[in-house]
Write an enzyme that holds these catalytic residues in place. Structure first.
Site, short mmCIF file in Angstrom:
data_model
loop_
_atom_site.label_atom_id
_atom_site.label_comp_id
_atom_site.label_asym_id
_atom_site.label_seq_id
_atom_site.Cartn_x
_atom_site.Cartn_y
_atom_site.Cartn_z
N GLU A 125 -1.68 14.47 -8.10
CA GLU A 125 -2.53 13.61 -7.28
C GLU A 125 -2.86 14.26 -5.95
O GLU A 125 -4.02 14.29 -5.52
CB GLU A 125 -1.85 12.27 -7.04
CG GLU A 125 -2.70 11.31 -6.20
CD GLU A 125 -2.04 9.97 -5.99
OE1 GLU A 125 -2.74 9.05 -5.54
OE2 GLU A 125 -0.84 9.84 -6.25
N GLY A 145 0.84 -1.19 0.00
CA GLY A 145 0.00 0.00 0.00
C GLY A 145 0.87 1.23 0.00
O GLY A 145 1.27 1.75 -1.04
N GLN A 165 -21.22 16.29 15.58
CA GLN A 165 -21.38 16.56 17.00
C GLN A 165 -22.37 17.68 17.25
O GLN A 165 -23.25 17.59 18.11
CB GLN A 165 -20.01 16.92 17.61
CG GLN A 165 -20.04 17.14 19.11
CD GLN A 165 -20.28 15.85 19.89
OE1 GLN A 165 -20.03 14.76 19.38
NE2 GLN A 165 -20.80 15.97 21.11
N THR A 225 -1.23 8.18 2.87
CA THR A 225 -1.85 8.46 4.16
C THR A 225 -1.29 9.75 4.77
O THR A 225 -0.24 10.25 4.36
CB THR A 225 -1.58 7.31 5.15
OG1 THR A 225 -0.17 7.25 5.40
CG2 THR A 225 -2.07 5.99 4.59
N ARG A 258 -31.58 25.80 14.50
CA ARG A 258 -31.98 24.91 15.59
C ARG A 258 -32.00 25.67 16.91
O ARG A 258 -31.03 26.33 17.28
CB ARG A 258 -30.98 23.74 15.67
CG ARG A 258 -31.15 22.83 16.87
CD ARG A 258 -32.38 21.96 16.77
NE ARG A 258 -32.38 20.92 17.79
CZ ARG A 258 -33.41 20.13 18.05
NH1 ARG A 258 -34.52 20.25 17.33
NH2 ARG A 258 -33.34 19.21 18.98
N GLN A 307 -21.73 29.91 23.46
CA GLN A 307 -20.30 30.08 23.26
C GLN A 307 -19.59 28.80 22.84
O GLN A 307 -18.67 28.82 22.01
CB GLN A 307 -19.66 30.64 24.53
CG GLN A 307 -18.20 31.03 24.36
CD GLN A 307 -17.61 31.56 25.65
OE1 GLN A 307 -17.33 30.79 26.56
NE2 GLN A 307 -17.45 32.88 25.75
N GLU A 323 0.09 9.97 7.54
CA GLU A 323 1.38 9.64 8.12
C GLU A 323 2.49 9.70 7.06
O GLU A 323 3.59 10.19 7.33
CB GLU A 323 1.33 8.24 8.75
CG GLU A 323 0.47 8.13 10.01
CD GLU A 323 -1.02 8.15 9.73
OE1 GLU A 323 -1.80 8.41 10.67
OE2 GLU A 323 -1.43 7.92 8.57
N TRP A 336 -8.01 -2.05 -4.19
CA TRP A 336 -8.38 -0.66 -3.94
C TRP A 336 -8.28 0.22 -5.20
O TRP A 336 -7.89 1.38 -5.14
CB TRP A 336 -7.54 -0.03 -2.82
CG TRP A 336 -7.54 -0.79 -1.54
CD1 TRP A 336 -6.46 -1.37 -0.92
CD2 TRP A 336 -8.68 -1.11 -0.73
NE1 TRP A 336 -6.85 -2.01 0.22
CE2 TRP A 336 -8.22 -1.87 0.37
CE3 TRP A 336 -10.04 -0.82 -0.82
CZ2 TRP A 336 -9.08 -2.34 1.36
CZ3 TRP A 336 -10.89 -1.31 0.16
CH2 TRP A 336 -10.41 -2.06 1.24
#
Length: 380
Positions: free
Chosen positions: A241, A132, A337, A366, A267, A278, A368, A157
């Site tokens: 890419e 990978g 959230q 990735t 909302r 806040q 990383e 993939w």
């Protein structure tokens, strides 16, 4: 913060935004175009964009494109991502097309680049079950035979292979002193004998595939560039890419932010809009600031690439990819959230945005790996 765009670029972004609102602006439209979110690409919509000349935005004029640069390509990607246009095939198509443009024969260029302008889709396949992030560990083998090569092995993939015309395959043709030597790029028809394409079910629907090669023959004319030198060729495409992924995810992040902002304004709890509290107001402020920073970074790197198109901006392109994909994931998580239970409801769409962003920190290198690349440019 207002962006400084030329009149032509401002008109382009407005036209794309209007198109997306008209063609895929409602959830009902998008559900119809994507089989209720299971398919990420709609060829009919893609064809309409081809007719408008947008798919050839970065294709040289001699092949029917507009011949524009990275800045204009990023504008298109960002605006279509913000507009939630189901055209997932475009990203892999442009990445593959750039390789053919740089290294392909004239016949390959004509076939692929003119196809891009006319709405055809291309795919590129590097990853394997055991390779990978470590691309040099590829083991899918292309054996030299009279008149061509015979390919055996598995790839995985591979995005969009199930509706692409060709697959730009990276396979091992030799073993050298370095594991990065002996790799070759091939232009393999998606319907080639000996190639089986099998979809992989993911939480984002069907978008990626396993490829199985069993004595799949391709002629010498299928080689893209110089045999055994694919690693060097791949390195030449890293700017593109990473910038494609950065622009796409920044567009998604901006959409998630706007949807969240609309929700917290409307909302009400405890007698007032929840955005006035806040705890939420400060999170909105932080996200808005980060989005502006990401936009400035993306625009600056794109302009630098346009100024020096032959140069590899390893540090800057990796920074753009890292920043925009991580930010997109953060913004959609924050949106979930703040929207509470409604964030999980398909009616509101935030959960779909989250699914599209989580994987963006994995594919195309990735986070990383991007951090490692950036660190190496500082001599670390």
């Amino acid at each position: 913060m207002p962006r400084t765009l030329s009149d032509e670029r401002r008109d382009l972004t407005k036209a794309i935004a209007d198109f997306c609102r008209r063609e895929c602006g409602t959830k009902e439209q998008r559900d119809k175009l994507t089989a209720n979110g299971q398919e990420q690409h709609n060829q009919k919509l893609y064809g309409k964009m081809a007719e408008l000349g947008w798919l050839g935005i970065a294709v040289p004029e001699e092949y029917g494109g507009a011949g524009l640069g990275m800045t204009d390509l990023c504008l298109f990607l960002q605006e279509t991502s913000y507009g939630l246009a189901p055209i997932s095939g475009f990203g892999t198509t442009i990445i593959a097309a750039a390789a053919y443009e740089k290294f392909g024969t004239e016949e390959q260029k004509r076939t692929v680049l003119e196809g891009v302008v006319n709405g055809r889709v291309e795919a590129i396949s590097m990853s394997e079950p055991g390779a990978g992030s470590d691309v040099g560990a590829l083991s899918c083998r292309a054996e030299r035979v009279d008149g061509g090569y015979v390919i055996n092995g598995q790839k995985t993939w591979c995005s969009n292979a199930h509706f692409a015309d060709h697959i730009l395959l990276i396979a091992r043709t030799a073993h050298g002193q370095s594991k990065h030597e002996g790799l070759t790029q091939f232009m393999v028809p998606a319907d080639a004998d000996g190639l089986q394409i099998r979809g992989i079910d993911t939480m984002g629907g069907r978008d990626v595939n396993d490829l199985y090669f069993t004595d799949c023959f391709v002629a010498d004319s299928a080689v893209v560039g110089v045999p055994d030198r694919a690693w060097t060729q791949l390195m030449a495409g890293l700017n593109l890419e990473r910038m494609i992924l950065a622009a796409m995810m920044l567009g998604v992040a901006q959409r998630a932010f706007e949807d969240t902002l609309t929700y917290v304004r409307q909302r009400e709890q405890f007698g007032r809009p929840i955005g006035s509290f806040q705890a939420l107001k400060h999170r909105i402020a932080d996200m808005a600031t980060e989005l502006e920073c990401a936009q400035l970074l993306l625009d600056d790197v794109a302009a630098a690439i346009d100024a020096e198109p032959g140069r590899v901006f390893a540090r800057e392109a990796s920074m753009a990819k890292l920043k925009c994909t991580e930010l997109a994931k953060h913004v959609t998580l924050e949106g979930m959230q703040m929207m509470g239970g409604y964030g999980y409801a398909t009616e509101y769409g935030m959960e779909a945005l989250l699914r599209s962003t989580v994987v963006s920190t994995v594919y195309g290198g990735t986070s990383e790996i991007q951090r490692d690349i950036i660190g190496k440019t500082y001599g670390l």
